[in-house]
Design an enzyme around this catalytic site. Structure first.
Site, mmCIF file in Angstrom:
data_model
loop_
_atom_site.group_PDB
_atom_site.id
_atom_site.type_symbol
_atom_site.label_atom_id
_atom_site.label_comp_id
_atom_site.label_asym_id
_atom_site.label_seq_id
_atom_site.Cartn_x
_atom_site.Cartn_y
_atom_site.Cartn_z
ATOM 1 N N LYS B 53 48.275 59.850 46.580
ATOM 2 C CA LYS B 53 49.568 59.254 46.928
ATOM 3 C C LYS B 53 50.571 60.333 47.338
ATOM 4 O O LYS B 53 51.310 60.181 48.311
ATOM 5 C CB LYS B 53 50.103 58.429 45.743
ATOM 6 C CG LYS B 53 49.308 57.134 45.528
ATOM 7 C CD LYS B 53 49.600 56.449 44.194
ATOM 8 C CE LYS B 53 48.645 55.244 44.012
ATOM 9 N NZ LYS B 53 48.789 54.597 42.692
ATOM 10 N N GLN B 97 51.875 55.881 36.992
ATOM 11 C CA GLN B 97 50.453 55.575 37.188
ATOM 12 C C GLN B 97 49.877 54.870 35.953
ATOM 13 O O GLN B 97 50.046 55.327 34.824
ATOM 14 C CB GLN B 97 49.674 56.871 37.490
ATOM 15 C CG GLN B 97 48.207 56.654 37.810
ATOM 16 C CD GLN B 97 47.979 55.875 39.119
ATOM 17 O OE1 GLN B 97 48.683 56.067 40.102
ATOM 18 N NE2 GLN B 97 47.015 54.972 39.111
ATOM 19 N N ASP B 120 56.113 49.671 43.150
ATOM 20 C CA ASP B 120 54.847 49.014 42.822
ATOM 21 C C ASP B 120 55.009 47.484 42.781
ATOM 22 O O ASP B 120 54.029 46.750 42.857
ATOM 23 C CB ASP B 120 54.318 49.508 41.465
ATOM 24 C CG ASP B 120 53.162 50.496 41.624
ATOM 25 O OD1 ASP B 120 52.565 50.537 42.712
ATOM 26 O OD2 ASP B 120 52.861 51.211 40.653
#
Ligand SMILES: NC(=O)C1=CN([C@@H]2O[C@H](COP(=O)(O)OP(=O)(O)OC[C@H]3O[C@@H](n4cnc5c(N)ncnc54)[C@H](OP(=O)(O)O)[C@@H]3O)[C@@H](O)[C@H]2O)C=CC1
Ligand SMILES: NC(=O)C1=CN([C@@H]2O[C@H](COP(=O)(O)OP(=O)(O)OC[C@H]3O[C@@H](n4cnc5c(N)ncnc54)[C@H](OP(=O)(O)O)[C@@H]3O)[C@@H](O)[C@H]2O)C=CC1
Lengths: 293, 293
Positions: B53, B97, B120
């Protein structure tokens, strides 16, 4: 003939349960749950719904606080009304009757209701938690919760069954789909863009109709033995009635009653359950506020 | 043989689009979008994902801010890290994460991320608005958004089609079902409690597989001509590989490739799209923050 799911009787049982709880709450903390209703304008149906809700509160011992605002009320005035109720410790639930006049932004008003008092369950954070696995919404919207309660109290098993939901509105179709999914049904959501509705609906071991179209669902839409929950409340002309109309559901009851295993009547099915669930949510909210839950 | 939906190529196109946008943003306000990544512990897969990412950010000109915390970090420390990033004006997206160590309450951490930086899209208020009709979530979760983008960029029409979603997780199955519903598909959601999965899946004009079971979907699960999006990323032993394993999807590609109309490969299908959508969300967030949207 299918077994009738008697929403009126089930709702009456639930109201008795709540009445007992309200008495216990009062005995334990010296206070009762309170519901604030806000009515903007004077639509006949809205006025009737609010009156029914307040009457139901009274019967179980929930205090109701009513505010009536003129059709012309400004968004800011309505917002400050909501904020006043948010701050009032005697109020455990706030219900702004929908629809609101066109000049008012419904989303803004509903999002202003404190999540802790959102007994209608329409706040996005409530819907988000309702949608997500392993989250608990503060409140489950009343009509969808009533549908599930009808199934549960009629001993209908949901897990592993195919549940078809006809309609996907924010108030009924969408949340009831999510509730069925969390109870492990395989869920099919259909709507005005669905192709070949009859054969899609015919897959449902459970069929929830929430479209707002009088008598739309016919016998060949129903899997023999299916459990049918009819959420629709539609008025159709009826010359034999004094007021000139009568209420029917989204399901053509007479056409379907022999093919399904169980069915809710209209009126007397999901309607009374919606009010019972509002009382339930309000009572639960008060218990939380009083530290009793 | 089905047409391949080349996720890698489509993702590359999107990344080029974002690169151009980032340059425009910089030219107009003298600043670039910023993504904060937070990695707790040292799981190999999580470390890899975060590295990919950050690398993707760098390639398009998004600044990345990385925080590594030990496996033993306390919930309070992680929370204050999130709050620091919430307050940092150079950060437009925060990505913690997952999974987090067991002693940390994931729900509490995710809800602490400012809705404005929740790239997200997992905050309940985002999921709530995603679920509801006529509401616009601030961010659409990356993998589900990537699935839709793959369909749209492959000219697959969704409206009126039957879309079957296999899986109902908060990150993939549930939100992708909601997105398909809003695009007017008739949506069937199935999961581990669904009866007769093959015949349910075979109804799908579009089939999205997100179960995490290597090669589970076989050719007789697929309606001839269906469009199949395989979200699964599963590693299976493979002695012919240096590292001893290879990645496969939830769909048995070789078994199914002749029956479907289009299919995504694994790897190279939805995986690259997830990262592209993260960049997209981050870029959109920065534009909003800079008053450019
Ligand atoms: N029992 C109770 O207490 C309550 C009853 N109701 C009643 O339930 C019914 C539904 O209410 P509500 O959900 O608010 O209504 P909405 O009008 O908000 O939603 C109706 C839904 O039905 C779908 N629909 C409409 N026409 C068709 C059609 N011809 N074929 C297929 N789908 C169709 C719409 O599809 P699309 O999304 O594509 O437009 C939409 O998803 C009404 O009769 C209402 O009075 C409502 C609330 C409480
Ligand atoms: N392409 C990408 O970028 C991404 C890929 N993934 C991959 O997608 C896959 C799914 O991920 P995620 O959604 O997080 O997984 P989860 O484990 O959270 O969810 C799996 C879902 O599949 C259902 N399921 C599991 N086993 C079966 C079975 N035997 N039959 C029917 N249904 C079953 C589960 O049902 P139930 O709810 O009943 O338990 C659950 O709903 C994984 O392979 C993951 O690696 C994930 C994220 C991003």
């Amino acid at each position: 003939m299918a077994k009738l799911i008697d929403g009126k009787a089930i709702a009456a049982t639930i109201r008795e349960e709540i009445k007992v709880e309200v008495r216990k709450i009062e005995a334990s903390v010296g206070k009762v749950p309170g519901l604030a209703t806000v009515l903007v304008g004077s639509r006949t149906d809205s006025t009737t719904y609010v009156r029914m809700k307040r009457k139901a509160c009274e019967e179980v011992g929930i205090e109701s606080f009513h505010t009536e605002l003129p059709e012309s009320v400004s968004e800011e005035e309505l917002l400050s009304c909501v904020e006043r109720l948010n701050a009032d410790p005697a109020v455990h639930g706030i219900l702004v009757q929908l629809p609101l006049p066109k000049h008012i932004n419904e989303e803004r008003i509903l999002s202003a209701i404190s999540v802790e008092k959102d007994v209608d369950g329409f706040h996005p954070v409530n819907i988000g938690k309702l949608a997500m696995k392993s989250r608990t919404p503060r409140f489950v919207p009343c009509t969808p919760r009533g549908c599930i309660e009808l199934l549960v109290r009629s001993n209908v098993s949901i897990e592993g069954k195919c549940a078809v939901v006809l309609g996907r509105s924010n108030i009924v179709g969408l949340p009831v789909s999510l509730l069925l999914l969390h109870r492990n049904a395989t869920v099919i959501v259909c709507h005005s863009k669905t192709q070949d509705l009859p054969s899609v609906c015919r897959q449902g071991d459970i069929l929830i109709a929430a479209v707002g179209r009088a008598n739309m669902v016919k016998r060949d839409w129903i899997k023999p033995g299916a459990v049918v929950i009819d959420v629709g409340i539609n008025s159709i002309p009826d010359a034999s009635k004094k007021n000139g109309y009568r209420l029917v559901g989204d399901v053509d009851f007479d056409d379907c009653k022999d093919v399904c295993g169980m069915i809710t009547p209209v009126p007397g099915g999901t309607g009374p359950m919606t009010i019972a669930m509002l009382l339930r949510n309000c009572c639960d909210s008060a218990k939380e506020a009083f530290g009793l839950s």
